[in-house]
Design a protein around this motif. Structure first.
Motif: not given
Length: 275
Positions: A42-45, A47-53, A72-76
């Motif tokens: 949940d913490l690494h979805s 959606d947790s990324q900012t537009a800049t990231e 989905e989760v972030l790949e790292f």
């Protein structure tokens, strides 16, 4: 003062209490770990990324690690969780996938895990076995097997699980069977200095059982002929004999009526035949 029987009874009660307490602690820790993995996802979805990231070169992308219906989760994320748990990224990714599947696709098993009524490894095995199924099919399996997973012996439960998986999606079961069929192989390793070579094979279970039965029979014939080598060595020799069909057939025919003497004990270095 207590007599000896009372002391023994108190010791037994204390031991049972300790075992029960340890079991509860294990269930609690397993539950916390799988809940942690789900929360980590949940913490690494994405959606947790900012537009800049999201637009940075080499930015993480979202990927689905679980089955249909999981987020989905972030790949790292798996590598980061693995570092925190002091395990490999692959193990962390598997834990994340199983946790998401349990929470979103197998809710009844998830509730059993969270309530301390089910060992996590059992629930994870179901998650892994049903990952190829669609969301509705997985939930059908969940409702069918959850009442039995605690009460049935594991081997009987696995048989039931496979039946429910096929029942939930026969087409997917056929496709999976085709995938497994394509996994058959026979490979050899390099020849060692001793002239021995490793043989590895994956084949139909029935074929393997018949092959091993024939290998064991020829190994027994070699013993009847006076070969004093260990059972494993004689089985190895039997493979060489099977490579010469005429010789193998002749041996089997000559000793068709010969049996191991009933009174002869199995030697310590000879594993008990599985058949």
């Amino acid at each position: 003062m207590f007599d000896s029987e009372q002391v023994a009874e108190l010791d037994a009660t204390a031991t049972m209490s300790l075992v029960s307490g340890t079991h509860r602690l294990v269930l609690e820790q397993e539950c916390l770990l799988v809940q942690l993995a789900a929360h980590w996802c949940d913490l690494h979805s994405p959606d947790s990324q900012t537009a800049t990231e999201r637009i940075r070169p080499g930015a993480e992308r979202g990927q689905r690690v679980g089955g249909e219906g999981t987020a989905e989760v972030l790949e790292f994320a798996a590598a980061e969780l693995g570092a925190q748990l002091e395990t490999t990224a692959g193990s962390a990714k598997a834990l994340m996938a199983d946790a998401l599947d349990l929470r979103h696709r197998l809710p009844e098993l998830w509730q059993l895990v969270c309530s301390g009524g089910l060992r996590v490894w059992r629930a994870r095995r179901v998650a892994q076995a049903t990952r190829h199924l669609g969301l509705n099919a997985a939930m059908h399996v969940d409702s069918a097997v959850a009442p039995a997973i605690v009460s049935l012996p594991w081997q009987r439960f696995e048989t039931m699980l496979q039946a429910k998986i096929i029942e939930a999606d026969p087409k997917a079961a056929d496709e999976q069977a085709e995938v497994w069929e394509a996994e058959r192989f026979v490979r050899t390793g390099r020849t060692g200095q001793s002239g021995l070579k490793l043989l590895i094979a994956k084949a139909n279970a029935g074929d393997v059982i018949w092959f091993l039965a024939t290998v064991n029979r020829i190994a027994e014939i070699l013993r009847l002929q006076g070969d004093l080598d260990s059972a494993d060595v004689r089985r190895s020799k039997a493979i060489g004999i099977l490579a010469q069909p005429a010789l193998a057939l002749d041996l089997l025919w000559q000793f068709r009526d010969e049996q191991r003497p009933a009174a002869e004990p199995q030697q310590p270095d000879e594993p008990v035949d599985n058949h």
